[in-house]
Design an enzyme around this catalytic site. Structure first.
Site, PDB file in Angstrom:
ATOM      1  N   GLU A   1      -5.325  -5.298  10.588  1.00 39.25           N
ATOM      2  CA  GLU A   1      -4.402  -4.036  10.814  1.00 39.25           C
ATOM      3  C   GLU A   1      -4.758  -3.394  12.112  1.00 39.25           C
ATOM      4  OE1 GLU A   1      -2.391  -2.790   6.971  1.00 39.25           O
ATOM      5  OE2 GLU A   1      -4.421  -1.805   7.227  1.00 39.25           O
TER       6      GLU A   1
ATOM      7  N   SER B   1       3.270  -2.134  10.349  1.00 32.27           N
ATOM      8  CA  SER B   1       4.614  -2.067  10.756  1.00 32.27           C
ATOM      9  C   SER B   1       5.287  -3.622  10.418  1.00 32.27           C
ATOM     10  CB  SER B   1       5.095  -1.526  11.930  1.00 32.27           C
ATOM     11  OG  SER B   1       4.590  -0.465  12.209  1.00 32.27           O
TER      12      SER B   1
ATOM     13  N   ASN C   1       0.737  -1.056   0.068  1.00 31.48           N
ATOM     14  CA  ASN C   1      -0.139  -0.018  -0.081  1.00 31.48           C
ATOM     15  C   ASN C   1       0.756   1.142   0.207  1.00 31.48           C
ATOM     16  OD1 ASN C   1      -1.818   2.090   0.404  1.00 31.48           O
ATOM     17  ND2 ASN C   1      -2.270   1.369   2.547  1.00 31.48           N
TER      18      ASN C   1
ATOM     19  N   HIS D   1      -9.495   0.991   4.809  1.00 28.82           N
ATOM     20  CA  HIS D   1      -8.228   0.903   5.549  1.00 28.82           C
ATOM     21  C   HIS D   1      -8.304   1.809   6.669  1.00 28.82           C
ATOM     22  CE1 HIS D   1      -4.310   2.484   6.294  1.00 28.82           C
ATOM     23  NE2 HIS D   1      -3.617   1.464   5.612  1.00 28.82           N
TER      24      HIS D   1
ATOM     25  N   LYS E   1       0.096   4.250  -0.456  1.00 23.82           N
ATOM     26  CA  LYS E   1      -0.771   5.478   0.220  1.00 23.82           C
ATOM     27  C   LYS E   1      -0.463   6.588  -0.572  1.00 23.82           C
ATOM     28  CE  LYS E   1       0.156   3.442   4.511  1.00 23.82           C
ATOM     29  NZ  LYS E   1      -0.049   3.666   5.970  1.00 23.82           N
TER      30      LYS E   1
ATOM     31  N   GLU F   1      -6.819   4.522   7.797  1.00 22.89           N
ATOM     32  CA  GLU F   1      -6.735   5.803   7.368  1.00 22.89           C
ATOM     33  C   GLU F   1      -8.069   6.439   6.771  1.00 22.89           C
ATOM     34  OE1 GLU F   1      -3.107   5.679   5.367  1.00 22.89           O
ATOM     35  OE2 GLU F   1      -2.044   5.064   7.132  1.00 22.89           O
TER      36      GLU F   1
ATOM     37  N   GLY G   1       2.210   2.267  10.740  1.00 20.29           N
ATOM     38  CA  GLY G   1       3.011   3.442  10.429  1.00 20.29           C
ATOM     39  C   GLY G   1       3.662   3.860  11.784  1.00 20.29           C
TER      40      GLY G   1
END
Ligand code: PEP
Length: 259
Positions: free
Chosen positions: A174, A220, A10, A100, A12, A102, A180
């Site tokens: 996730e 991560s 991904n 996701h 991003k 985010e 991140g």
């Protein structure tokens, strides 16, 4: 083999077009080298939308597959600024990331919206990779399994009837606190949630489909921790953010898969 391993990058909102082409071609060159040596897993990259068409032109026909990072819940029409599933298919995508964290956190995507997008993705011939996971406070409060169960159950009514289609769903666990942050879930924490999700899938969809749906871990994942995570029995691959932006790191994660 019941479930073929799947590694998804991904990217991003990173990089410009030239960098995206270089990254995609670098990954493809690494995969081509490996293909002669061992049976390779399935590998998907999810670049920014603007890079999909040129990457498809350069990589089309190779083993490296393309995915979108998001898509509209609507069909074609008056939806300024949106990208439809058919548009993604048109530029070579086979997969699409949905829900996701985010998108859920920054753009207010709800379970209901993710469910609607899942249904549209199937209608448009895309394999949805539905992302779910708990926030740190939810883990600390002992609510992890409850949270992921609710997120998973929300998309089940969106699955198409034929079993051959349903098993194309991919679920990415996730944990939000691991994305991140450099703090990955331990292999035991990942397996606990993946084992639970597997049981829920079997309960909801039956053994045949529940045992075939792939469960990816994301958060991560790096070359140094990938092998321990990817060898857990219910971890069928990874969804990789930061480490997918460097060819050598992404390939090292692929190499960490059990053969
Ligand atoms: C992600 O964004 O899906 C992700 C897993 O990111 P990272 O690997 O950087 O934690």
């Amino acid at each position: 083999m019941l479930r073929r391993a799947l590694i998804v990058g991904n990217w991003k909102m990173n990089g410009l077009l030239e960098g995206a082409l270089e990254l995609g071609e670098g990954i493809q060159a690494g995969l081509a080298e490996r293909e002669g040596r061992k049976v390779i897993c399935e590998v998907v990259i999810c670049p920014p939308f603007i890079a999909l068409h040129p990457l498809n032109e350069r990589l089309g026909g190779s083993s490296l597959k393309l995915g979108g990072q998001n898509m509209s819940a609507e069909g074609m029409g008056a939806h300024t600024g949106e990208i439809s599933g058919l548009m993604l298919r048109n530029v070579g995508c086979r997969y699409v990331l949905l829900g996701h964290s985010e998108r859920r956190e920054m753009y207010g995507e709800t379970d209901a919206l993710v469910a609607k997008k899942t249904a549209v993705a199937f209608q448009d011939g895309l394999n949805p990779i539905v992302c779910l996971g708990e926030k740190e406070a939810e883990r600390d409060g002992g609510q992890t399994l409850e949270v992921v169960a609710a997120q998973l159950e929300a998309v089940i009514p969106s699955l198409p009837e034929p079993l051959s289609q349903r098993q194309k769903l991919v679920v990415a666990y996730e944990p939000v606190w691991a994305i991140g942050t450099g703090r990955n879930a331990t292999p035991e924490q990942a397996q606990e949630v993946h084992g639970f999700l597997r049981e829920r899938l079997v309960d909801l969809l039956g053994e045949k489909v529940g045992n075939r749906i792939r469960l990816l871990y994301g958060g991560s994942m790096k070359p140094g921790n990938a092998a321990a995570l990817l060898t857990q029995p219910d971890v069928d691959g990874g969804l990789i953010g930061g480490a997918s932006l460097k060819v050598s790191d992404f390939l090292a994660i692929i190499d960490a898969l059990p053969s």
